[in-house]
Design a protein around this motif. Structure first.
Motif, mmCIF file in Angstrom:
data_model
loop_
_atom_site.group_PDB
_atom_site.id
_atom_site.type_symbol
_atom_site.label_atom_id
_atom_site.label_comp_id
_atom_site.label_asym_id
_atom_site.label_seq_id
_atom_site.Cartn_x
_atom_site.Cartn_y
_atom_site.Cartn_z
ATOM 1 N N SER A 106 48.339 29.761 58.508
ATOM 2 C CA SER A 106 47.982 29.138 57.329
ATOM 3 C C SER A 106 46.774 30.011 56.469
ATOM 4 O O SER A 106 45.622 29.634 56.361
ATOM 5 N N ALA A 107 47.337 31.104 56.273
ATOM 6 C CA ALA A 107 46.526 32.091 55.373
ATOM 7 C C ALA A 107 46.003 31.823 53.833
ATOM 8 O O ALA A 107 46.718 31.006 53.510
ATOM 9 N N GLU A 108 45.260 32.294 53.607
ATOM 10 C CA GLU A 108 44.624 32.161 52.146
ATOM 11 C C GLU A 108 44.466 33.515 51.725
ATOM 12 O O GLU A 108 44.459 34.481 52.141
ATOM 13 N N ILE A 109 44.725 33.476 50.280
ATOM 14 C CA ILE A 109 44.955 35.016 49.382
ATOM 15 C C ILE A 109 43.624 34.710 48.264
ATOM 16 O O ILE A 109 43.225 33.685 47.549
ATOM 17 N N VAL A 110 43.073 35.819 48.514
ATOM 18 C CA VAL A 110 41.779 35.951 47.970
ATOM 19 C C VAL A 110 42.033 36.831 46.439
ATOM 20 O O VAL A 110 42.633 37.986 46.761
ATOM 21 N N LEU A 111 41.886 36.044 45.224
ATOM 22 C CA LEU A 111 42.074 36.901 44.040
ATOM 23 C C LEU A 111 40.830 37.334 43.383
ATOM 24 O O LEU A 111 40.210 36.228 43.167
ATOM 25 N N VAL A 112 40.477 38.332 42.662
ATOM 26 C CA VAL A 112 39.265 38.350 42.248
ATOM 27 C C VAL A 112 39.726 38.833 40.347
ATOM 28 O O VAL A 112 40.640 39.834 40.439
ATOM 29 N N SER A 113 38.973 38.345 39.609
ATOM 30 C CA SER A 113 38.837 38.961 38.158
ATOM 31 C C SER A 113 37.804 38.746 37.721
ATOM 32 O O SER A 113 36.673 38.539 38.301
ATOM 33 N N ARG A 114 37.569 39.266 36.274
ATOM 34 C CA ARG A 114 36.189 39.109 35.661
ATOM 35 C C ARG A 114 35.672 37.654 35.454
ATOM 36 O O ARG A 114 34.542 37.301 35.509
ATOM 37 N N CYS A 115 36.613 36.643 35.757
ATOM 38 C CA CYS A 115 36.301 35.378 35.607
ATOM 39 C C CYS A 115 35.560 34.836 36.902
ATOM 40 O O CYS A 115 35.132 33.691 37.050
ATOM 41 N N GLY A 116 35.809 35.779 37.952
ATOM 42 C CA GLY A 116 35.351 35.230 39.358
ATOM 43 C C GLY A 116 36.560 35.417 40.420
ATOM 44 O O GLY A 116 37.342 36.117 40.222
ATOM 45 N N THR A 117 35.934 34.804 41.316
ATOM 46 C CA THR A 117 37.049 34.709 42.681
ATOM 47 C C THR A 117 37.630 33.241 42.806
ATOM 48 O O THR A 117 37.358 32.216 42.575
ATOM 49 N N ARG A 118 39.069 33.730 43.068
ATOM 50 C CA ARG A 118 39.895 32.362 43.177
ATOM 51 C C ARG A 118 40.606 32.624 44.618
ATOM 52 O O ARG A 118 41.121 33.622 44.923
ATOM 53 N N ILE A 119 40.613 31.282 45.494
ATOM 54 C CA ILE A 119 41.233 31.566 46.722
ATOM 55 C C ILE A 119 42.444 30.427 46.681
ATOM 56 O O ILE A 119 42.261 29.157 46.413
ATOM 57 N N LEU A 120 43.552 30.911 47.162
ATOM 58 C CA LEU A 120 44.688 30.189 46.989
ATOM 59 C C LEU A 120 45.377 30.049 48.443
ATOM 60 O O LEU A 120 45.599 31.027 49.366
ATOM 61 N N PRO A 121 45.633 28.875 48.907
ATOM 62 C CA PRO A 121 46.392 28.698 50.201
ATOM 63 C C PRO A 121 47.788 29.586 49.690
ATOM 64 O O PRO A 121 48.246 29.389 49.037
ATOM 65 N N ILE A 122 48.365 30.227 51.031
ATOM 66 C CA ILE A 122 49.475 31.063 50.901
ATOM 67 C C ILE A 122 50.577 30.422 50.024
ATOM 68 O O ILE A 122 51.443 30.816 49.381
ATOM 69 N N GLU A 123 50.852 29.206 50.716
ATOM 70 C CA GLU A 123 52.076 28.350 50.081
ATOM 71 C C GLU A 123 52.066 28.043 48.742
ATOM 72 O O GLU A 123 52.787 27.960 47.957
ATOM 73 N N GLU A 124 50.678 28.027 47.978
ATOM 74 C CA GLU A 124 50.403 27.901 46.480
ATOM 75 C C GLU A 124 50.584 29.209 45.556
ATOM 76 O O GLU A 124 50.852 29.082 44.623
ATOM 77 N N PHE A 125 50.750 30.461 46.649
ATOM 78 C CA PHE A 125 50.621 31.756 46.006
ATOM 79 C C PHE A 125 51.959 32.159 45.529
ATOM 80 O O PHE A 125 52.292 32.881 44.536
ATOM 81 N N PHE A 126 52.939 31.749 46.272
ATOM 82 C CA PHE A 126 54.432 31.917 45.820
ATOM 83 C C PHE A 126 54.974 30.845 45.148
ATOM 84 O O PHE A 126 55.149 29.756 45.449
ATOM 85 N N THR A 127 55.707 31.268 43.785
ATOM 86 C CA THR A 127 55.996 30.306 42.996
ATOM 87 C C THR A 127 57.520 30.443 42.941
ATOM 88 O O THR A 127 58.108 29.249 42.102
ATOM 89 N N GLY A 128 58.160 31.364 43.287
ATOM 90 C CA GLY A 128 59.376 31.358 42.991
ATOM 91 C C GLY A 128 59.963 32.770 43.521
ATOM 92 O O GLY A 128 59.221 33.570 44.298
ATOM 93 N N PRO A 129 61.282 33.089 43.505
ATOM 94 C CA PRO A 129 61.788 34.642 43.934
ATOM 95 C C PRO A 129 60.931 35.568 43.343
ATOM 96 O O PRO A 129 61.116 35.630 42.077
ATOM 97 N N LYS A 130 60.220 36.468 43.993
ATOM 98 C CA LYS A 130 59.595 37.700 43.555
ATOM 99 C C LYS A 130 58.531 37.165 42.483
ATOM 100 O O LYS A 130 58.221 38.074 41.705
ATOM 101 N N LYS A 131 58.041 35.946 42.622
ATOM 102 C CA LYS A 131 57.161 35.497 41.692
ATOM 103 C C LYS A 131 55.771 34.766 42.433
ATOM 104 O O LYS A 131 55.875 34.113 43.235
ATOM 105 N N THR A 132 54.639 35.073 41.825
ATOM 106 C CA THR A 132 53.333 34.493 42.515
ATOM 107 C C THR A 132 52.602 33.981 41.371
ATOM 108 O O THR A 132 52.903 33.718 39.944
ATOM 109 N N ALA A 133 51.489 33.342 41.882
ATOM 110 C CA ALA A 133 50.621 32.693 41.128
ATOM 111 C C ALA A 133 49.372 33.579 40.337
ATOM 112 O O ALA A 133 48.408 33.072 39.790
ATOM 113 N N ARG A 134 49.522 34.748 40.903
ATOM 114 C CA ARG A 134 48.619 35.671 40.358
ATOM 115 C C ARG A 134 48.742 35.982 38.785
ATOM 116 O O ARG A 134 49.768 36.467 38.292
ATOM 117 N N ARG A 135 47.585 36.172 38.230
ATOM 118 C CA ARG A 135 47.593 36.129 36.970
ATOM 119 C C ARG A 135 47.381 37.684 36.735
ATOM 120 O O ARG A 135 47.017 38.509 37.629
#
Length: 294
Positions: free
Chosen positions: A133-162
């Motif tokens: 049940s890992a979480e992915i920490v993403l950082v941008s100029r807008c701040g930090t976003r933390i996603l459960p790993i299941e929400e990070f993957f959106t399709g084959p070779k696709k992720t929710a990372r901006r």
């Protein structure tokens, strides 16, 4: 192929500034094991103008314990994951997955963050991270976003990372002290240890043998990584026996087919996944013996 510029920032802040400016024209690299193949095959995204080498940023290295969390910096290599005492204690299934990746050269270069961002269906570390049940920490100029790993993957070779986000850390809560984990994969013979099917599982049983926690995540069998919740729900709260294990293994294969439909590979994958699921569950669960009938 058009020439590419290469930049080597020294801090996360510098990386964020660059990828914010370049948007989809910048590509971060660390181990670059996948990027080198894409370069050779001329498969990099057409918009790419700049490679941002993040391999020497100290903030993106290392594994640490923070109260109840285990935190893995995105630039940590597979070799470091395999050999880390903290992970060997709390997440041996993740160590086993890292150990199975490619060759020693690839494990010495490839990173946890790269394995996740690439989002290949056959990525070895993803099923163990799913059951942790890992979480992915993403950082941008807008701040930090933390996603459960299941929400990070959106399709084959696709992720929710901006485009303007950098994966900096993968973290998970320590499993219960008596939980048992498992990872196994079948490999494609024509490649260097590439998974054809893999499976990760994590389980905990109470003193009377009842399953109090069960997580199951097969790899390379569905378009995006996922946990097989119906199997988990079937098992939790029950005492395992041979019949229940076979039922759960059959349901695992059934769920795969319900997601993918029947394809050319189904006659192979369906029975193999059923067998691997049964093997995984038998490995991590204490099975209740059936009374002998005269």
């Amino acid at each position: 192929m058009k020439p590419l510029a290469i930049l080597q920032p020294e801090t996360i802040s510098e990386v964020i500034a660059v990828i914010d400016e370049y948007d989809n024209r910048a590509l971060c690299i660390a181990g670059a094991t996948d990027v080198m193949i894409a370069l050779r095959n001329r498969e990099l995204p057409e918009a790419t103008e700049l490679l941002v080498d993040i391999s020497r940023i100290a903030e993106l290295q290392g594994i640490r314990e923070d109260e109840n969390l285990i935190k893995i910096a995105a630039g940590t290599t597979h070799t470091e994951i395999e050999q880390d005492p903290l992970l060997q204690h709390y997440a041996p299934c993740l160590c086993a997955a890292a150990r199975s990746i490619g060759s020693p050269q690839i494990r010495n270069r490839g990173t946890m963050g790269g394995n996740i961002v690439t989002a290949a269906q056959c990525a070895d570390t993803i099923p163990p991270l799913m059951v942790l049940s890992a979480e992915i920490v993403l950082v941008s100029r807008c701040g930090t976003r933390i996603l459960p790993i299941e929400e990070f993957f959106t399709g084959p070779k696709k992720t929710a990372r901006r485009n303007n986000e950098l994966v900096t850390e993968i973290r998970f809560a320590k499993p219960p002290p008596n939980a048992r984990g498992y990872f196994y994969k079948l490999m494609r013979k024509e490649t260097v240890a590439k998974a054809r099917i893999s499976i990760a599982a994590l389980a905990e049983q109470s003193l009377d043998g009842t399953i109090s926690l069960l997580r199951l995540s097969p790899g390379s069998v569905t378009p995006r990584p996922r946990r097989f919740y119906p199997v988990e729900q079937l098992l939790e709260g029950r005492k395992p026996d041979e019949h229940l294990i076979e039922e759960a293994a059959g349901k695992t294969a059934e769920i795969m087919v319900s997601i993918t439909g029947r394809r050319w590979s189904t006659p192979y994958k369906e029975p193999v996944l059923r067998t691997l699921a049964a093997r995984a569950l038998k490995e991590i669960l204490t099975i209740e013996e059936q009374p002998h009938v005269q």
